[in-house]
Design a protein around this motif. Structure first.
Motif, PDB file in Angstrom:
ATOM      1  N   LEU A  18     -36.459 -21.395  11.364  1.00  0.00           N
ATOM      2  CA  LEU A  18     -37.628 -21.796  10.326  1.00  0.00           C
ATOM      3  C   LEU A  18     -37.201 -22.552   9.390  1.00  0.00           C
ATOM      4  CD1 LEU A  18     -38.382 -17.987  10.109  1.00  0.00           C
ATOM      5  CD2 LEU A  18     -40.210 -19.682  11.140  1.00  0.00           C
ATOM      6  N   CYS A  19     -35.628 -22.791   9.028  1.00  0.00           N
ATOM      7  CA  CYS A  19     -36.167 -24.208   7.202  1.00  0.00           C
ATOM      8  C   CYS A  19     -34.791 -24.619   7.671  1.00  0.00           C
ATOM      9  CB  CYS A  19     -34.909 -22.767   6.253  1.00  0.00           C
ATOM     10  SG  CYS A  19     -34.976 -23.589   5.056  1.00  0.00           S
ATOM     11  N   ALA A  20     -35.458 -26.157   7.969  1.00  0.00           N
ATOM     12  CA  ALA A  20     -34.633 -27.371   7.882  1.00  0.00           C
ATOM     13  C   ALA A  20     -33.652 -27.365   6.527  1.00  0.00           C
ATOM     14  CB  ALA A  20     -35.553 -28.411   8.247  1.00  0.00           C
ATOM     15  N   PHE A  21     -32.170 -27.581   6.775  1.00  0.00           N
ATOM     16  CA  PHE A  21     -31.645 -27.455   6.378  1.00  0.00           C
ATOM     17  C   PHE A  21     -30.747 -29.127   5.737  1.00  0.00           C
ATOM     18  CE2 PHE A  21     -28.476 -26.550   2.662  1.00  0.00           C
ATOM     19  CZ  PHE A  21     -29.203 -25.534   2.064  1.00  0.00           C
ATOM     20  N   HIS A  22     -30.924 -30.077   4.941  1.00  0.00           N
ATOM     21  CA  HIS A  22     -30.202 -30.777   4.868  1.00  0.00           C
ATOM     22  C   HIS A  22     -28.961 -31.218   3.142  1.00  0.00           C
ATOM     23  CE1 HIS A  22     -32.469 -32.504   8.601  1.00  0.00           C
ATOM     24  NE2 HIS A  22     -33.984 -31.946   7.756  1.00  0.00           N
ATOM     25  N   THR A  23     -28.239 -31.496   3.212  1.00  0.00           N
ATOM     26  CA  THR A  23     -27.110 -31.603   2.060  1.00  0.00           C
ATOM     27  C   THR A  23     -27.308 -33.493   2.272  1.00  0.00           C
ATOM     28  OG1 THR A  23     -26.504 -29.354   2.315  1.00  0.00           O
ATOM     29  CG2 THR A  23     -24.600 -30.689   1.179  1.00  0.00           C
ATOM     30  N   LYS A  59     -35.536 -38.372   3.579  1.00  0.00           N
ATOM     31  CA  LYS A  59     -35.709 -36.926   4.176  1.00  0.00           C
ATOM     32  C   LYS A  59     -36.985 -36.079   3.710  1.00  0.00           C
ATOM     33  CE  LYS A  59     -33.019 -35.986   7.238  1.00  0.00           C
ATOM     34  NZ  LYS A  59     -33.700 -36.431   8.475  1.00  0.00           N
ATOM     35  N   ALA A  60     -36.907 -35.521   2.487  1.00  0.00           N
ATOM     36  CA  ALA A  60     -37.810 -35.301   1.150  1.00  0.00           C
ATOM     37  C   ALA A  60     -39.409 -34.903   1.709  1.00  0.00           C
ATOM     38  CB  ALA A  60     -37.571 -35.155   0.203  1.00  0.00           C
ATOM     39  N   LYS A  61     -39.750 -36.283   1.380  1.00  0.00           N
ATOM     40  CA  LYS A  61     -40.758 -37.052   2.693  1.00  0.00           C
ATOM     41  C   LYS A  61     -41.292 -36.723   3.439  1.00  0.00           C
ATOM     42  CE  LYS A  61     -40.100 -41.865   1.076  1.00  0.00           C
ATOM     43  NZ  LYS A  61     -40.877 -42.789   0.725  1.00  0.00           N
ATOM     44  N   ALA A  62     -40.146 -36.771   4.540  1.00  0.00           N
ATOM     45  CA  ALA A  62     -41.129 -35.754   5.729  1.00  0.00           C
ATOM     46  C   ALA A  62     -41.219 -34.749   6.042  1.00  0.00           C
ATOM     47  CB  ALA A  62     -39.746 -36.421   6.797  1.00  0.00           C
ATOM     48  N   LEU A  63     -39.810 -34.258   5.505  1.00  0.00           N
ATOM     49  CA  LEU A  63     -40.400 -32.483   5.122  1.00  0.00           C
ATOM     50  C   LEU A  63     -41.943 -32.060   4.796  1.00  0.00           C
ATOM     51  CD1 LEU A  63     -36.860 -31.359   4.303  1.00  0.00           C
ATOM     52  CD2 LEU A  63     -38.288 -30.725   6.849  1.00  0.00           C
ATOM     53  N   THR A 117     -22.082 -23.085   0.698  1.00  0.00           N
ATOM     54  CA  THR A 117     -22.565 -22.511   0.084  1.00  0.00           C
ATOM     55  C   THR A 117     -22.577 -21.010   0.415  1.00  0.00           C
ATOM     56  OG1 THR A 117     -24.640 -22.859   0.229  1.00  0.00           O
ATOM     57  CG2 THR A 117     -23.402 -23.599  -1.674  1.00  0.00           C
ATOM     58  N   GLY A 118     -23.606 -19.784  -0.482  1.00  0.00           N
ATOM     59  CA  GLY A 118     -23.666 -18.732   0.786  1.00  0.00           C
ATOM     60  C   GLY A 118     -25.361 -18.860   0.858  1.00  0.00           C
ATOM     61  N   GLU A 119     -26.338 -19.112   0.483  1.00  0.00           N
ATOM     62  CA  GLU A 119     -27.426 -19.260   1.009  1.00  0.00           C
ATOM     63  C   GLU A 119     -27.468 -21.197   2.309  1.00  0.00           C
ATOM     64  OE1 GLU A 119     -27.131 -22.097  -3.113  1.00  0.00           O
ATOM     65  OE2 GLU A 119     -26.478 -19.920  -2.388  1.00  0.00           O
ATOM     66  N   ARG A 120     -26.390 -21.413   2.448  1.00  0.00           N
ATOM     67  CA  ARG A 120     -26.860 -22.602   3.013  1.00  0.00           C
ATOM     68  C   ARG A 120     -25.837 -22.613   4.806  1.00  0.00           C
ATOM     69  NH1 ARG A 120     -24.033 -28.551   1.851  1.00  0.00           N
ATOM     70  NH2 ARG A 120     -22.293 -27.047   2.464  1.00  0.00           N
ATOM     71  N   ASP A 121     -25.129 -21.598   4.635  1.00  0.00           N
ATOM     72  CA  ASP A 121     -24.723 -20.948   5.602  1.00  0.00           C
ATOM     73  C   ASP A 121     -24.943 -19.948   6.193  1.00  0.00           C
ATOM     74  OD1 ASP A 121     -22.089 -22.965   4.754  1.00  0.00           O
ATOM     75  OD2 ASP A 121     -21.024 -20.652   4.439  1.00  0.00           O
ATOM     76  N   ASN A 151     -44.574 -26.717   7.318  1.00  0.00           N
ATOM     77  CA  ASN A 151     -43.619 -26.532   6.312  1.00  0.00           C
ATOM     78  C   ASN A 151     -44.533 -26.273   5.326  1.00  0.00           C
ATOM     79  OD1 ASN A 151     -41.223 -26.703   7.194  1.00  0.00           O
ATOM     80  ND2 ASN A 151     -41.481 -29.286   7.813  1.00  0.00           N
ATOM     81  N   ARG A 152     -44.112 -24.711   4.409  1.00  0.00           N
ATOM     82  CA  ARG A 152     -44.947 -24.168   3.361  1.00  0.00           C
ATOM     83  C   ARG A 152     -44.308 -24.558   2.271  1.00  0.00           C
ATOM     84  NH1 ARG A 152     -48.741 -20.773   4.185  1.00  0.00           N
ATOM     85  NH2 ARG A 152     -49.266 -20.798   1.928  1.00  0.00           N
ATOM     86  N   MET A 153     -43.095 -24.234   2.374  1.00  0.00           N
ATOM     87  CA  MET A 153     -42.271 -24.745   0.509  1.00  0.00           C
ATOM     88  C   MET A 153     -41.078 -25.415   1.507  1.00  0.00           C
ATOM     89  SD  MET A 153     -40.639 -22.218  -1.369  1.00  0.00           S
ATOM     90  CE  MET A 153     -41.678 -21.192  -2.340  1.00  0.00           C
ATOM     91  N   VAL A 154     -40.670 -26.439   0.464  1.00  0.00           N
ATOM     92  CA  VAL A 154     -39.961 -27.417   0.220  1.00  0.00           C
ATOM     93  C   VAL A 154     -39.245 -27.213  -0.804  1.00  0.00           C
ATOM     94  CG1 VAL A 154     -39.250 -30.101   0.840  1.00  0.00           C
ATOM     95  CG2 VAL A 154     -41.225 -29.108   2.512  1.00  0.00           C
ATOM     96  N   LEU A 155     -37.798 -27.175  -0.513  1.00  0.00           N
ATOM     97  CA  LEU A 155     -37.141 -27.119  -2.354  1.00  0.00           C
ATOM     98  C   LEU A 155     -36.048 -28.327  -1.704  1.00  0.00           C
ATOM     99  CD1 LEU A 155     -34.851 -25.759  -4.121  1.00  0.00           C
ATOM    100  CD2 LEU A 155     -33.478 -24.809  -2.316  1.00  0.00           C
ATOM    101  N   LEU A 156     -36.528 -29.316  -3.861  1.00  0.00           N
ATOM    102  CA  LEU A 156     -35.638 -30.370  -3.310  1.00  0.00           C
ATOM    103  C   LEU A 156     -35.099 -29.917  -5.103  1.00  0.00           C
ATOM    104  CD1 LEU A 156     -38.759 -32.631  -3.552  1.00  0.00           C
ATOM    105  CD2 LEU A 156     -37.561 -31.989  -1.505  1.00  0.00           C
TER     106      LEU A 156
END
Length: 208
Positions: free
Chosen positions: A92-97, A122-126, A79-83, A132-137
């Motif tokens: 700045l952003c941890a990304f986990h698929t 993984k979400a709970k740790a973030l 995906t464009g956003e992940r790449d 981390n000011r924002m976490v997207l689930l």
């Protein structure tokens, strides 16, 4: 210097109306002084849930804020956003698929539940990390809808363990009523038209 043209009655009425609106808005904004980390739910059958969420992630990045993304359903497809995040903003952003694709692709209940559980850990740790000011689930609502995760556990964690200034964004169709009730901000995307119904496939830059 030529004299200024006289103001018409229509223009004067317009200016007076807008001045009243501005005064009312200014009073309202003076009363809005609170800040808090929000629980944000983006749901509904229409397109735009993840797109909106990633818009907020990129806003955080623009402000130099640390954030994190956990994708609960989307698999290895690019995906464009992940790449972009992995290439330019991984500091700045941890990304986990964590997902393995849609449930009709895996056709394996135990595997889907295990993937959802790994994503939630993984979400709970973030979320626990106050840096981390924002976490997207992303698409967690799908995992909750199919009971791959325990809704009560998720709600209890958000209530009891989320740092006070951390925003958590939960996307996906069919958000549970209890999650909607617990959220600070809820937007439901509706469908008016969608090109898929006209035989148009998902396209880069629009869907991924």
């Amino acid at each position: 210097m030529s004299p200024e043209a006289p103001i018409s009655e229509e223009a004067a009425a317009h200016a007076a109306k807008k001045a009243k609106i501005k005064a009312a808005r200014d009073r309202m904004m003076q009363e809005k002084t609170g800040e808090k980390g929000l629980i944000i739910v983006l749901t509904g059958p229409g397109k735009g849930k993840s797109s909106s969420a990633f818009g907020m992630i990129f806003r955080c990045l623009a402000h130099g804020m640390r954030c994190g993304v956990v994708q609960f359903v989307k698999g290895s497809r690019t995906t464009g956003e992940r790449d972009l995040i992995l290439a330019r903003f991984s500091d700045l952003c941890a990304f986990h698929t964590m997902g393995e694709g849609f449930t009709w692709e895996t056709q394996d209940l135990a595997r889907d539940k295990a993937a959802a559980r790994a994503g939630w850990e993984k979400a709970k740790a973030l979320i626990r990390d106050p840096e981390n000011r924002m976490v997207l689930l992303d698409e967690i609502n799908i995992a909750l809808r199919y009971d791959y995760l325990d809704l009560a556990e998720v709600l209890d964690f958000l209530r009891d363990e989320k740092p006070p200034m951390t925003h958590v964004v939960l996307t996906g169709r069919n958000a549970k009523p209890e999650l909607i009730a617990a959220a600070d901000l809820v937007t439901e995307m509706t469908v008016v038209k969608h090109p898929f119904r006209a035989g148009i496939k998902a396209q880069p830059g629009v869907e991924f």
